[in-house]
Scaffold this active site. Structure first.
Site, PDB file in Angstrom:
ATOM      1  N   GLY A  36       4.398   1.769 -11.233  1.00  0.00           N
ATOM      2  CA  GLY A  36       3.770   2.918 -11.080  1.00  0.00           C
ATOM      3  C   GLY A  36       3.527   3.811 -12.471  1.00  0.00           C
TER       4      GLY A  36
ATOM      5  N   GLY B 228       1.183  -2.845  -6.287  1.00  0.00           N
ATOM      6  CA  GLY B 228       1.238  -1.439  -5.832  1.00  0.00           C
ATOM      7  C   GLY B 228      -0.233  -0.832  -6.030  1.00  0.00           C
ATOM      8  N   GLY B 229      -0.253   0.005  -7.029  1.00  0.00           N
ATOM      9  CA  GLY B 229      -1.413   0.956  -7.187  1.00  0.00           C
ATOM     10  C   GLY B 229      -2.890   0.031  -6.988  1.00  0.00           C
TER      11      GLY B 229
ATOM     12  N   GLU C   8      11.141  -6.371  -9.617  1.00  0.00           N
ATOM     13  CA  GLU C   8      10.358  -5.373 -10.005  1.00  0.00           C
ATOM     14  C   GLU C   8      11.174  -4.419 -10.644  1.00  0.00           C
ATOM     15  OE1 GLU C   8       6.990  -4.622  -6.988  1.00  0.00           O
ATOM     16  OE2 GLU C   8       8.645  -3.756  -6.287  1.00  0.00           O
TER      17      GLU C   8
ATOM     18  N   TRP D  34       0.807  -0.972  -0.134  1.00  0.00           N
ATOM     19  CA  TRP D  34      -0.082   0.092  -0.048  1.00  0.00           C
ATOM     20  C   TRP D  34       1.018   1.330   0.028  1.00  0.00           C
ATOM     21  CZ3 TRP D  34      -4.586  -1.186   4.046  1.00  0.00           C
ATOM     22  CH2 TRP D  34      -5.470  -2.168   3.255  1.00  0.00           C
TER      23      TRP D  34
HETATM   24  P1  13P Z   1       2.835  -0.611  -9.033  1.00  0.00           P
HETATM   25  O1  13P Z   1       1.771  -1.735  -9.025  1.00  0.00           O
HETATM   26  O2  13P Z   1       2.048   0.555  -8.744  1.00  0.00           O
HETATM   27  O3  13P Z   1       3.399  -0.492 -10.480  1.00  0.00           O
HETATM   28  O4  13P Z   1       3.827  -0.846  -7.958  1.00  0.00           O
HETATM   29  C1  13P Z   1       4.776  -1.860  -7.974  1.00  0.00           C
HETATM   30  C2  13P Z   1       5.454  -1.933  -6.718  1.00  0.00           C
HETATM   31  O5  13P Z   1       6.264  -1.216  -6.554  1.00  0.00           O
HETATM   32  C3  13P Z   1       4.868  -2.843  -5.791  1.00  0.00           C
HETATM   33  O6  13P Z   1       5.994  -3.215  -4.551  1.00  0.00           O
END
Ligand code: 13P
Length: 249
Positions: free
Chosen positions: A172, A233-234, A166, A10
């Site tokens: 993001g 993430g998002g 990642e 989050w």
């Molecule tokens: P997003 O899913 O927002 O691209 O972020 C990925 C992330 O950094 C999860 O730790």
């Protein structure tokens, strides 16, 4: 059957009230989901979210941890404090920690070893920047992060380590790695783990993909043989997007 590890990070979102409400919604909507599930709220909401999740199929995760057990370390949160509020998994080495807050492999490794010593599970994040990828340094960067992050971690502790690949350029940005690209990097991670530990360890380690995972691309990513889960993430900030990712099959 393969059990995937679907985790929500989050980041620096959600007040306590917002966090409790999302956690309660997820608890209800993910009841009976057979995947391994975790959500990592911000520190301030850990206790309240832990209370909501108690007795559910969703693990409580933290997004970071200090490198010492206790002491004069202003602003840090220790492994003992995380355990005290019911955290069982800690995300370490996230690219935002590496690139925005200057964490290096040595610091991350101290945290990894301390968390494992105290019985926590660790999600160790690794990933290259666009610049590194374009310079042909992808494998060197991933190898260095794996060797550095896992230094001194025994094979008997490795079963409590999940890797999260990642790519920084996918976080993001809405631009996920293609399932093929991600799978190839995951396969490379397994080769490094085989060299550092054993073939069995390489085959059994869980490797999540993270970076713009959405309900629309989750199934295609999870279909790849070397992808064992997602660090989201998002899309983890809303039940309407996290639930279909966790229930991708
Ligand atoms: P997003 O899913 O927002 O691209 O972020 C990925 C992330 O950094 C999860 O730790």
């Amino acid at each position: 059957m393969k059990r995937y590890f679907i985790a929500g990070n989050w980041k620096m979102y959600k007040t306590i009230g917002e966090a409790v409400s999302l956690a309660a919604d997820l608890r209800e909507k993910l009841a009976g989901c057979g995947e391994k599930l975790m959500i990592a709220p911000p520190f301030t909401a850990l206790k309240a979210v832990g209370d909501v999740l108690a007795g559910s199929n969703i693990l409580l995760g933290a997004q970071n941890m200090g490198p010492e057990e206790l002491g004069a370390h202003t602003g840090e949160v220790s492994v003992l404090m995380l355990k005290d509020v019911g955290v069982s998994v800690v995300i370490l080495g996230h690219s935002e920690r590496r690139h925005t807050y200057g964490e290096n492999d040595q610091l991350i490794n101290r945290k990894v070893r301390l968390a494992l010593q105290h019985g926590l599970e660790v999600i160790l994040c690794i990933g290259e920047t666009l610049e590194e990828r374009e310079a042909g340094r992808l494998e060197e960067v991933i190898r260095t992060q794996l060797e550095g992050g896992l230094a001194g971690v025994g094979i008997e502790q490795l079963s409590r380590v999940t890797l999260a690949y990642e790519p920084v350029w996918a976080i993001g940005t809405g631009r996920n790695a293609t399932p093929e690209d991600a799978d190839a990097v995951h396969a490379f991670c397994r080769r490094v783990i085989a060299q550092l530990y054993s073939q069995e360890a390489a085959a059994s380690i869980t490797i999540q993909y993270g970076g713009s995972v959405k309900p629309e691309n989750a199934a295609a990513l999870m279909a790849k043989p070397n992808i064992d889960g997602a660090l989201v993430g998002g899309a983890s900030l809303k039940a309407e997007s996290f639930v279909p990712i966790a229930r991708f099959r």
